[in-house]
Structure formats: C-alpha cells, structure tokens
Design an enzyme around this catalytic site. Sequence first.
Site, PDB file in Angstrom:
ATOM      1  N   LEU A 182      22.625  73.098  12.191  1.00  0.00           N
ATOM      2  CA  LEU A 182      21.542  71.922  11.861  1.00  0.00           C
ATOM      3  C   LEU A 182      22.418  70.724  12.215  1.00  0.00           C
ATOM      4  O   LEU A 182      23.594  70.695  11.847  1.00  0.00           O
ATOM      5  CB  LEU A 182      21.073  71.884  10.649  1.00  0.00           C
ATOM      6  CG  LEU A 182      20.004  72.928   9.993  1.00  0.00           C
ATOM      7  CD1 LEU A 182      19.708  72.780   8.500  1.00  0.00           C
ATOM      8  CD2 LEU A 182      18.704  72.951  10.832  1.00  0.00           C
ATOM      9  N   ASP A 183      21.812  69.685  12.796  1.00  0.00           N
ATOM     10  CA  ASP A 183      22.366  68.599  13.203  1.00  0.00           C
ATOM     11  C   ASP A 183      22.649  67.707  11.793  1.00  0.00           C
ATOM     12  O   ASP A 183      22.016  68.218  10.835  1.00  0.00           O
ATOM     13  CB  ASP A 183      21.432  67.687  14.054  1.00  0.00           C
ATOM     14  CG  ASP A 183      21.529  68.103  15.336  1.00  0.00           C
ATOM     15  OD1 ASP A 183      22.271  68.977  15.835  1.00  0.00           O
ATOM     16  OD2 ASP A 183      20.194  67.869  16.005  1.00  0.00           O
ATOM     17  N   ARG A 184      23.704  66.809  11.827  1.00  0.00           N
ATOM     18  CA  ARG A 184      23.983  66.331  10.606  1.00  0.00           C
ATOM     19  C   ARG A 184      23.007  65.741   9.811  1.00  0.00           C
ATOM     20  O   ARG A 184      22.937  65.900   8.530  1.00  0.00           O
ATOM     21  CB  ARG A 184      25.086  65.122  11.111  1.00  0.00           C
ATOM     22  CG  ARG A 184      25.551  64.261   9.735  1.00  0.00           C
ATOM     23  CD  ARG A 184      26.504  63.084  10.551  1.00  0.00           C
ATOM     24  NE  ARG A 184      27.057  62.293   9.209  1.00  0.00           N
ATOM     25  CZ  ARG A 184      28.111  62.617   8.362  1.00  0.00           C
ATOM     26  NH1 ARG A 184      28.765  63.589   8.706  1.00  0.00           N
ATOM     27  NH2 ARG A 184      28.495  61.693   7.371  1.00  0.00           N
ATOM     28  N   ARG A 222      14.980  67.359  19.581  1.00  0.00           N
ATOM     29  CA  ARG A 222      15.094  66.032  19.911  1.00  0.00           C
ATOM     30  C   ARG A 222      14.921  65.596  21.297  1.00  0.00           C
ATOM     31  O   ARG A 222      14.280  64.704  21.884  1.00  0.00           O
ATOM     32  CB  ARG A 222      16.165  65.590  18.905  1.00  0.00           C
ATOM     33  CG  ARG A 222      16.330  65.747  17.582  1.00  0.00           C
ATOM     34  CD  ARG A 222      17.854  65.657  17.335  1.00  0.00           C
ATOM     35  NE  ARG A 222      18.540  64.226  17.421  1.00  0.00           N
ATOM     36  CZ  ARG A 222      19.864  64.099  17.050  1.00  0.00           C
ATOM     37  NH1 ARG A 222      20.583  64.875  16.719  1.00  0.00           N
ATOM     38  NH2 ARG A 222      20.261  62.623  17.318  1.00  0.00           N
TER      39      ARG A 222
END
Length: 327
Positions: free
Chosen positions: A142-144, A242
């Site tokens: 998962l992205d930050r 995104r």
Amino acid sequence: MDNTPVKRHNKWMTFTVPADWEGRTVRTVLKEHLLLSNRMINRLTRMRGIRLNGRMPWLDRPVRAGDRLAVAIRPWEKPDLAPEPVPFGLVYEDDDLLVVDKPAGINVHPVRRHERGTLAHGIAYHWQQQGVEARVRPVHRLDRDTSGLLLVAKHAYAHQLLDRALREKRIRRVYLAVVHGRLAEGTGIIDAPIAREPGHPLRRRVDEHGEPAVTRYRVLAQTDDASFVEAELETGRTHQIRVHFAHLGHPLFGDRLYGGATDRIARQALHAARLAFTHPLTGAAMAFSSPLPEDLRHLVKTLGLAVPNDVLGVDAPARVPEHGTSP
C-alpha cells in the site's frame, strides 16, 4: 550422517505419500505437491529442515506409499528490522499470517536506508511482545498515504504460497476512493498499461509500452463535482488506481502527485476496504473488511456524497485495539 534434529524450527508440516505418488523423488514431491521453490528446498536442506520417516533424505531418493515427509515450514530466523512501537490495527493473526489495518502516513517497509517508523517496524515490535522471531513479509503493498487492509506472511513458505495466489489473481483486493468529477459510466474496466514517467522519481503514467494494468470499478455515489467509487485490482502496479483515474481525467482528491486538489484532504482519498483469499495452509476461506477512516468520512460528507452507512463501515463491529504501542 548425524540425524539429531537441529532446534532451529518451530513448525513442521507432515505429508503422507499416497500410492499414486510412489516412485517419485523427494524433490518432486516437495516441488509439485508442497509447492516449494528450489530456493526454499536448498535453504531447508542446509538447515536440516526436511525429514523422510524421521531422517534426512537424499532429495533424489524415490518415495514409497505411506512414507511420511516432514518439512520445517517455519524455521527460526533472526528479524531483519529493529522492533519499534508503531501503531496499527490488528485485524487477524495466526501462526502463518496476519491481516493488518494500516493507517495513512506511514510506509509499509523502509524505502530508504536506516528509515524508521514503518509498519514493518511496528509489526516486528508486536511480534517481539509475543516472543515471536520472524521477518516481516508483506504479500502486497500500500502507498504511504493509502490506508486499509494489508496481508503479511509470518514465514517464507506462507509468503511463497500467498505470492503465487496473488500472481494467479486469487487474492481479492477492493478499494474505496473519492475522485474528482462525475464519471460518465457507472461501471467500467480500465485496461491501460502503466510505466514510469521519464525524468520523475515517483510518478507513473499510462504508456502503451508499460506493464499490463487492469482496474474494475463501479460508482457508489456521485455529484457533479465528485464520485465515490469502489475499485478492484486485477493487477497490482505501483499507483495503479491513482494513475488510472487520473488518466480518465478524474484524479483522486488529495493526490497532489496526479493532479488532485488538496484543500479538502491532505492525502489521496484511497482506502483498502476489503480483502479475501484462501488460507494457504488450512484451505479456509478468509474475508475481511475495514471501515472508512475518519478523514475520508469527513470528505464524503463535505462533498455531499450520499454513501450508505454499511459502505462507510460505521456499522461495522468493534475492531481489535491498535497494536504497536506498549501494552
């Protein structure tokens, strides 16, 4: 040969050879039935983690019906991260895996040398409190600034099986996102390859020469200015959701990297809400959900999106308390 067991293992898996496997080699059984990689077989051989009827076997020895093959699927290993109390939500845990609810604003694992304060550091701390020695092995990422559910393996064998399931699209990952504008279609499939953007260290873009990337979505609520969407990954490219919605002209709110407005929320409006898979060792069906975090609930409310409570997760049962802080 000295066959005294080396006390470097804390979980063994035993397999009784059926009649139709008689004559196959130990190596073949390990690879084709137990799905062990060559690398893991070599490692277990060095660590004396393979037994045939209680003794270390030659890997090319043929097996007979009724033979008992035991494999150390969880050898003792030294953790590769210093434990650190980093809060996270513990959703589920057993001897082989855990499912955590990652807060936004922390990396899953270190991306720079000597980086501290990641989710992996917090998991290592949680295990230290339990007396567990293991390396943190996330199955996906998962992205930050993306919140939500993450699957983590507790040993190399579980990670290998779950990684295979991920590549074979047998792990279901469903996200909730808030994007700019009204989507033209209520449901859709975004099939658009993704590649690195030249000259930028972080950004990705849709590129016909990139890696295949497929996202399925459906709109759950919308106004003229915003849409609340459910997105399911068929592939797992970096920044995939995104990039795909930005490519459609509907970037996520808060996503400054891809053109989203940041005046209403300080991070991309993306949450990993549901996760489903088959347990790699027990075969049990596993399914988990995570309620929408408070900042995303507030965004939905201020944008006037009519999202039902069951989708927001406000009626979800009480969660396990956060871990990573001192008990």
